[in-house]
Scaffold this motif. Structure first.
Motif, PDB file in Angstrom:
ATOM      1  N   ILE A  56       0.843  -1.204   0.000  1.00 51.57           N
ATOM      2  CA  ILE A  56       0.000   0.000   0.000  1.00 51.57           C
ATOM      3  C   ILE A  56       0.875   1.249   0.000  1.00 51.57           C
ATOM      4  CG2 ILE A  56      -1.787   1.294   1.234  1.00 51.57           C
ATOM      5  CD1 ILE A  56      -2.677  -1.419  -0.187  1.00 51.57           C
ATOM      6  N   ARG A  57       1.983   1.212   0.706  1.00 52.39           N
ATOM      7  CA  ARG A  57       2.916   2.344   0.685  1.00 52.39           C
ATOM      8  C   ARG A  57       3.492   2.531  -0.719  1.00 52.39           C
ATOM      9  NH1 ARG A  57       6.016   0.718   4.398  1.00 52.39           N
ATOM     10  NH2 ARG A  57       7.490  -0.088   3.450  1.00 52.39           N
ATOM     11  N   GLU A  58       3.851   1.424  -1.385  1.00 50.29           N
ATOM     12  CA  GLU A  58       4.396   1.508  -2.748  1.00 50.29           C
ATOM     13  C   GLU A  58       3.344   1.967  -3.760  1.00 50.29           C
ATOM     14  OE1 GLU A  58       7.677  -2.120  -2.259  1.00 50.29           O
ATOM     15  OE2 GLU A  58       5.974  -2.388  -3.613  1.00 50.29           O
ATOM     16  N   GLU A  59       2.129   1.453  -3.634  1.00 48.30           N
ATOM     17  CA  GLU A  59       1.098   1.742  -4.629  1.00 48.30           C
ATOM     18  C   GLU A  59       0.464   3.115  -4.452  1.00 48.30           C
ATOM     19  OE1 GLU A  59      -1.524  -1.654  -4.315  1.00 48.30           O
ATOM     20  OE2 GLU A  59      -0.139  -2.926  -5.433  1.00 48.30           O
ATOM     21  N   LEU A  60       0.205   3.508  -3.213  1.00 49.52           N
ATOM     22  CA  LEU A  60      -0.502   4.765  -2.952  1.00 49.52           C
ATOM     23  C   LEU A  60       0.325   5.793  -2.179  1.00 49.52           C
ATOM     24  CD1 LEU A  60      -4.016   3.429  -1.875  1.00 49.52           C
ATOM     25  CD2 LEU A  60      -3.369   4.416  -4.070  1.00 49.52           C
ATOM     26  N   GLY A  61       1.461   5.361  -1.625  1.00 50.21           N
ATOM     27  CA  GLY A  61       2.238   6.271  -0.784  1.00 50.21           C
ATOM     28  C   GLY A  61       1.544   6.553   0.533  1.00 50.21           C
ATOM     29  N   ALA A  62       0.735   5.620   1.005  1.00 48.88           N
ATOM     30  CA  ALA A  62      -0.102   5.846   2.178  1.00 48.88           C
ATOM     31  C   ALA A  62       0.257   4.936   3.339  1.00 48.88           C
ATOM     32  CB  ALA A  62      -1.561   5.615   1.807  1.00 48.88           C
ATOM     33  N   PRO A  63       0.377   5.504   4.538  1.00 47.77           N
ATOM     34  CA  PRO A  63       0.504   4.656   5.726  1.00 47.77           C
ATOM     35  C   PRO A  63      -0.870   4.105   6.107  1.00 47.77           C
ATOM     36  CG  PRO A  63       0.581   6.970   6.354  1.00 47.77           C
ATOM     37  CD  PRO A  63       0.494   6.924   4.851  1.00 47.77           C
ATOM     38  N   ILE A  64      -0.888   2.872   6.640  1.00 48.27           N
ATOM     39  CA  ILE A  64      -2.147   2.261   7.059  1.00 48.27           C
ATOM     40  C   ILE A  64      -2.049   1.840   8.516  1.00 48.27           C
ATOM     41  CG2 ILE A  64      -2.761   1.563   4.725  1.00 48.27           C
ATOM     42  CD1 ILE A  64      -1.905  -1.294   5.400  1.00 48.27           C
ATOM     43  N   CYS A  65      -3.198   1.674   9.154  1.00 47.86           N
ATOM     44  CA  CYS A  65      -3.230   1.294  10.561  1.00 47.86           C
ATOM     45  C   CYS A  65      -4.417   0.357  10.817  1.00 47.86           C
ATOM     46  CB  CYS A  65      -3.294   2.531  11.452  1.00 47.86           C
ATOM     47  SG  CYS A  65      -4.563   3.709  10.996  1.00 47.86           S
ATOM     48  N   ASN A  66      -4.514  -0.146  12.036  1.00 47.75           N
ATOM     49  CA  ASN A  66      -5.586  -1.062  12.446  1.00 47.75           C
ATOM     50  C   ASN A  66      -5.718  -2.249  11.490  1.00 47.75           C
ATOM     51  OD1 ASN A  66      -6.188   0.653  14.622  1.00 47.75           O
ATOM     52  ND2 ASN A  66      -7.505   1.895  13.325  1.00 47.75           N
ATOM     53  N   ILE A  67      -4.606  -2.898  11.236  1.00 51.76           N
ATOM     54  CA  ILE A  67      -4.555  -4.026  10.312  1.00 51.76           C
ATOM     55  C   ILE A  67      -5.030  -5.285  11.032  1.00 51.76           C
ATOM     56  CG2 ILE A  67      -3.048  -5.416   8.844  1.00 51.76           C
ATOM     57  CD1 ILE A  67      -1.137  -2.898   8.914  1.00 51.76           C
ATOM     58  N   SER A  68      -5.973  -6.006  10.394  1.00 49.63           N
ATOM     59  CA  SER A  68      -6.421  -7.269  10.978  1.00 49.63           C
ATOM     60  C   SER A  68      -6.600  -8.306   9.874  1.00 49.63           C
ATOM     61  CB  SER A  68      -7.714  -7.088  11.775  1.00 49.63           C
ATOM     62  OG  SER A  68      -8.755  -6.655  10.940  1.00 49.63           O
ATOM     63  N   PHE A  69      -6.279  -9.532  10.203  1.00 52.25           N
ATOM     64  CA  PHE A  69      -6.359 -10.650   9.262  1.00 52.25           C
ATOM     65  C   PHE A  69      -7.808 -11.108   9.151  1.00 52.25           C
ATOM     66  CE2 PHE A  69      -6.002 -15.292   8.434  1.00 52.25           C
ATOM     67  CZ  PHE A  69      -5.420 -15.210   7.179  1.00 52.25           C
ATOM     68  N   LEU A  70      -8.315 -11.211   7.916  1.00 54.03           N
ATOM     69  CA  LEU A  70      -9.690 -11.677   7.694  1.00 54.03           C
ATOM     70  C   LEU A  70      -9.755 -13.143   7.336  1.00 54.03           C
ATOM     71  CD1 LEU A  70     -11.226  -8.734   5.609  1.00 54.03           C
ATOM     72  CD2 LEU A  70     -11.436  -9.175   8.059  1.00 54.03           C
ATOM     73  N   GLY A  71      -8.763 -13.632   6.587  1.00 52.43           N
ATOM     74  CA  GLY A  71      -8.789 -15.024   6.172  1.00 52.43           C
ATOM     75  C   GLY A  71      -7.895 -15.260   4.976  1.00 52.43           C
ATOM     76  N   SER A  72      -7.939 -16.482   4.495  1.00 50.09           N
ATOM     77  CA  SER A  72      -7.094 -16.902   3.389  1.00 50.09           C
ATOM     78  C   SER A  72      -7.970 -17.534   2.316  1.00 50.09           C
ATOM     79  CB  SER A  72      -6.069 -17.915   3.904  1.00 50.09           C
ATOM     80  OG  SER A  72      -5.167 -18.257   2.896  1.00 50.09           O
ATOM     81  N   ILE A  73      -7.613 -17.284   1.056  1.00 50.96           N
ATOM     82  CA  ILE A  73      -8.344 -17.845  -0.080  1.00 50.96           C
ATOM     83  C   ILE A  73      -7.333 -18.464  -1.036  1.00 50.96           C
ATOM     84  CG2 ILE A  73      -9.734 -17.297  -2.123  1.00 50.96           C
ATOM     85  CD1 ILE A  73     -10.966 -14.987  -0.537  1.00 50.96           C
TER      86      ILE A  73
END
Length: 155
Positions: A56-73
């Motif tokens: 996300i930093r590479e694609e949008l230059g944006a920091p992100i927060c509150n990251i949570s795992f939803l699942g795997s596909i």
């Protein structure tokens, strides 16, 4: 000929007012426009949660927060006439800067430096499959999670 490989990727779902942030892709063989959350490949020695932050930093230059795992596909597909196989780690996160929720779309860049458009789309648009959301199973995962959250609020 290159040996087929299973590619590990990490994608991040950003939500705002029943919309999710996706990029619009096109498969020239199927002549199909499709949508997918942002993210990309997991590098050797990198945890999938770290890959989401980096991508996300590479694609949008944006920091992100509150990251949570939803699942795997597990995603077995054909794109541009070629078979693909991915193990997809799905995360939910928020932008640290509210600016990203105020825009309808963004110009973003992939790992080859090519521009692409990231846009907010209403989840309802994906229900009838005229606008496919990939990987297969993601929409059901998101609807199931929202239903679980709604049941939790009622209890």
């Amino acid at each position: 000929m290159k040996e087929p490989m299973i590619r590990p990727i990490a994608l991040c779902v950003f939500r705002h007012k029943n919309r999710i942030l996706v990029f619009e892709g096109y498969d020239p063989v199927k002549e199909e426009v499709f949508y997918r959350p942002l993210g990309g490949g997991i590098e050797f020695g990198e945890h999938s949660s770290e890959a989401v932050v980096r991508e996300i930093r590479e694609e949008l230059g944006a920091p992100i927060c509150n990251i949570s795992f939803l699942g795997s596909i597990e995603n077995i597909f054909t794109f541009d006439g070629k078979p693909g196989h991915e193990i997809v780690q799905i995360y939910d996160a928020q932008f640290c800067d509210a600016f990203f929720y105020e825009q309808e779309y963004f110009e973003a860049f992939n790992d080859r430096g090519e521009r692409f458009k990231a846009l907010w789309m209403d989840l309802e648009l994906f229900k009838d499959e005229s606008a496919p959301l990939y990987p297969d199973g993601l929409l059901e995962m998101l609807w199931g999670e929202m239903a679980d959250a709604a049941r939790g609020m009622k209890q």
